[in-house]
Design a protein around this motif. Sequence first.
Motif, PDB file in Angstrom:
ATOM      1  N   MET A 235       1.011  -1.242   0.102  1.00  0.00           N
ATOM      2  CA  MET A 235       0.010  -0.018   0.131  1.00  0.00           C
ATOM      3  C   MET A 235       0.798   1.290  -0.110  1.00  0.00           C
ATOM      4  O   MET A 235       0.524   2.209  -0.544  1.00  0.00           O
ATOM      5  CB  MET A 235      -0.830  -0.061   1.058  1.00  0.00           C
ATOM      6  CG  MET A 235      -2.092  -1.005   1.198  1.00  0.00           C
ATOM      7  SD  MET A 235      -2.909  -0.924   2.527  1.00  0.00           S
ATOM      8  CE  MET A 235      -3.692   0.421   2.336  1.00  0.00           C
ATOM      9  N   GLU A 236       2.020   1.148   0.726  1.00  0.00           N
ATOM     10  CA  GLU A 236       2.742   2.376   0.705  1.00  0.00           C
ATOM     11  C   GLU A 236       3.453   2.636  -0.546  1.00  0.00           C
ATOM     12  O   GLU A 236       3.951   3.811  -0.898  1.00  0.00           O
ATOM     13  CB  GLU A 236       4.030   2.052   1.824  1.00  0.00           C
ATOM     14  CG  GLU A 236       3.452   2.370   3.456  1.00  0.00           C
ATOM     15  CD  GLU A 236       4.430   1.739   4.258  1.00  0.00           C
ATOM     16  OE1 GLU A 236       5.523   1.279   3.766  1.00  0.00           O
ATOM     17  OE2 GLU A 236       4.360   1.818   5.399  1.00  0.00           O
ATOM     18  N   ASN A 237       3.602   1.453  -1.459  1.00  0.00           N
ATOM     19  CA  ASN A 237       4.248   1.598  -2.792  1.00  0.00           C
ATOM     20  C   ASN A 237       3.088   1.596  -3.993  1.00  0.00           C
ATOM     21  O   ASN A 237       3.137   1.423  -5.016  1.00  0.00           O
ATOM     22  CB  ASN A 237       5.232   0.423  -3.295  1.00  0.00           C
ATOM     23  CG  ASN A 237       6.497   0.698  -2.184  1.00  0.00           C
ATOM     24  OD1 ASN A 237       7.554   1.372  -2.714  1.00  0.00           O
ATOM     25  ND2 ASN A 237       6.506   0.201  -1.112  1.00  0.00           N
ATOM     26  N   ASN A 238       1.763   2.156  -3.632  1.00  0.00           N
ATOM     27  CA  ASN A 238       0.681   2.358  -4.587  1.00  0.00           C
ATOM     28  C   ASN A 238       0.082   1.116  -4.967  1.00  0.00           C
ATOM     29  O   ASN A 238      -0.003   1.220  -6.235  1.00  0.00           O
ATOM     30  CB  ASN A 238       1.065   3.475  -5.383  1.00  0.00           C
ATOM     31  CG  ASN A 238       1.718   4.596  -4.796  1.00  0.00           C
ATOM     32  OD1 ASN A 238       1.082   5.213  -3.804  1.00  0.00           O
ATOM     33  ND2 ASN A 238       3.027   5.306  -5.220  1.00  0.00           N
ATOM     34  N   ASP A 240      -2.664  -1.072  -6.297  1.00  0.00           N
ATOM     35  CA  ASP A 240      -4.118  -0.741  -6.662  1.00  0.00           C
ATOM     36  C   ASP A 240      -4.677  -2.401  -6.378  1.00  0.00           C
ATOM     37  O   ASP A 240      -4.994  -3.237  -7.079  1.00  0.00           O
ATOM     38  CB  ASP A 240      -4.391  -0.490  -8.019  1.00  0.00           C
ATOM     39  CG  ASP A 240      -5.803  -0.065  -8.269  1.00  0.00           C
ATOM     40  OD1 ASP A 240      -6.725  -0.234  -7.432  1.00  0.00           O
ATOM     41  OD2 ASP A 240      -5.971   0.871  -9.335  1.00  0.00           O
ATOM     42  N   SER A 539       2.460   6.694 -16.171  1.00  0.00           N
ATOM     43  CA  SER A 539       3.558   6.867 -15.459  1.00  0.00           C
ATOM     44  C   SER A 539       4.791   5.878 -15.926  1.00  0.00           C
ATOM     45  O   SER A 539       4.427   4.820 -16.566  1.00  0.00           O
ATOM     46  CB  SER A 539       3.550   6.715 -13.863  1.00  0.00           C
ATOM     47  OG  SER A 539       3.073   5.639 -13.438  1.00  0.00           O
ATOM     48  N   GLN A 542       7.458   2.533 -11.097  1.00  0.00           N
ATOM     49  CA  GLN A 542       8.257   2.795  -9.795  1.00  0.00           C
ATOM     50  C   GLN A 542       8.708   1.715  -9.072  1.00  0.00           C
ATOM     51  O   GLN A 542       8.183   0.530  -9.594  1.00  0.00           O
ATOM     52  CB  GLN A 542       7.161   3.527  -9.004  1.00  0.00           C
ATOM     53  CG  GLN A 542       6.098   2.820  -8.248  1.00  0.00           C
ATOM     54  CD  GLN A 542       5.353   3.291  -7.076  1.00  0.00           C
ATOM     55  OE1 GLN A 542       4.732   4.391  -7.100  1.00  0.00           O
ATOM     56  NE2 GLN A 542       5.381   2.699  -5.910  1.00  0.00           N
ATOM     57  N   GLU A 545       6.821  -1.870  -8.168  1.00  0.00           N
ATOM     58  CA  GLU A 545       5.971  -2.268  -9.112  1.00  0.00           C
ATOM     59  C   GLU A 545       6.158  -3.447 -10.064  1.00  0.00           C
ATOM     60  O   GLU A 545       7.408  -3.514 -10.521  1.00  0.00           O
ATOM     61  CB  GLU A 545       5.205  -1.079  -9.948  1.00  0.00           C
ATOM     62  CG  GLU A 545       4.318  -1.504 -10.736  1.00  0.00           C
ATOM     63  CD  GLU A 545       3.711  -0.223 -11.525  1.00  0.00           C
ATOM     64  OE1 GLU A 545       2.575   0.238 -11.664  1.00  0.00           O
ATOM     65  OE2 GLU A 545       4.729   0.356 -12.232  1.00  0.00           O
TER      66      GLU A 545
END
Length: 652
Positions: A235-238, A240, A539, A542, A545
């Motif tokens: 979650m801290e690294n987005n 989904d 994007s 990151q 991902e």
Amino acid sequence: MVNVTKSNFLEQLRDLLVHLPTASFVSIDEEMTGISLPGSRNSRPNKVELPSERYTNLLKEVPERYAILQVGVAVFHKNPKYKDPSSPSGGGGGGGSPSRARASSTAAEEEQRLLANGGDSDAMEHAFMHREGALNQDELEDLTEREEDNEADRFMAFAEAAASGNLSVRRPGDTDAQAAARAAATAGIRMYEEEEEEEPPQPEYTSRIYNFYIFPNAWSDRELTLNPSTIKFLMENNMDFNKVFEEGVPFTTVKHAEVLKERYFRKHSNNEAKNGDRTPTKKDRVTLTSTNDIAFVARVMANLREWIDSDDSNLHNLINGQEGTSLVLPPCNAFLRRCLYETIEAEYSGLLLERADLSPNAGPTARNQIRVIRLSPEERKRRENRLKVEEWEKLLLGNLGFTTVFQAISDVCNGKVLTKERIEGFLDGSFPSPSVPLNEGGNGRQIPLIVHNGLMDLMFLLTHCHDPSLPKNFEETKMQIRHYFPNVFDTKVMSTEYSDAQIKGGSTALGDLFDTMKHVDIGEKFLFPTISNQESGGSEGQAHEAAWDAYMTGSVFNALGKRILEGKNMLNLDLTFNSLLHESSDSLLREYLGMNMIYMHVSLYTIDLESTSGPAGLHDPLSCGLSCLWYHYICFNTRYTSSFDGRERRRG
């Protein structure tokens, strides 16, 4: 980079299958719901524990317990615009003879040209000394100065001849430009065409990156277990999670996928056989006893006959998006529907019957109704093909899903050939696989698989696409990995054991390695592979991902390989990275890049996927780069040979 979910899976599957056969190498990375067993995070693993013991005590249960959320796949291709600086022409990137021989050959050709044209002694001396390799910097400057003086003298002679009208070099049909060029050549003046503007340097490889969100389907036996610490990190690294749960692509085991595909092809094979014989089969039919039921069926059949006998001018028009013409029968219960099916099939075998609620514009009572469809032979064929493709696509989206990707990557890694015909046939349900069977000549080059600290990634793939339970024996697990991926390279091993002291002395975490490769010297400025399928407005990606980590893994593999090879080429070798990867023997790839050596976290051992006998990891653990002899040799010798480092003694 493109995110792949159910909504675009078929489209991106086609794109991946089309580009896989021509890949130079493929890298993968995964994000999971957990990577350690409860309670094990607080206890540090024992460094001297054998890999087989670690597997039994800590590793085996992790991929059996947790699930994959994301799989990143990066496909790397040789860039046709890449110009290898070590190549004499600056292009191609292949191997060749040493540069001295190429320069000598070029100079010899120049000398022969000068002799044939009666050239002056200075130019001949220059060419001769260049060919012999005896021209130092001072001599070069002296000869260049004399040639410039001579050229100035020749230009003055040309100018005087032109002024006196003594130039008779124009030939019949010459343009002014041709005559001027011939006059300049007569006077010994070199004319240079305007140099084309140099293209900017290109990376050696291009890439296509796919970020697969995967999630088991509703009837899967696999449960989803979440590790709180891992979920917090994701979650801290987005990450989904809505995309995972709502749109995740399903998966199954290869064995179950084969069963589903066999069932599909057997069904449609039987349908084709039935279409060739329209004779209705004899079976027990229901018998009506109620007066109301008998009257209802009689009315329906009378209306059906009237519809069939009516004007057929619109017979083959498209009605409500359906082929041919159709008639929806009145709603009734299941018993009467069965009676109508049997009666209509017996009297009008050429008509098609289906549930009315299959229509996109079905009403609220359609569930209890039958649609009767009347088609021409051509329309019937088109409809059957459409329904067959739709059923196949439903099977791909609802069951096979990511397993198709896994199998395709495994096929190219094993040297199977994917052709355009087979790919298109697979996607429309004509072939069970996009690869050509080995007995039909489907045997080509094996494409390497690249991972970073990838033991867990490989074992998770096995539990998702091979069998939910791993073998009890670690050697059997290694054999399963090699069955699907015979040539694996781990960039963690490459950086910790096969690289030079500068790389080993820094952080070998993936993100840090990627940043390091931007600055270290590998004989040229390293350009990271371009991304060919970047989503518009998306994007770049990151860390943590899966797709971006897969891209970084492949990029680091390329950079580390070139750096390692540069050190080897100091021993008068003439290899490029691409030729090493695809034209060298397996023994050389193991010696230079550690093929099939997999990193084990917090351990003195390195896993060797190729070892097949004896207890794993019994060899000297200090041969994993920790011996005093090895470090002494690294510090005082930059040119070393691999036979000295004891690498061949280490097997895990």
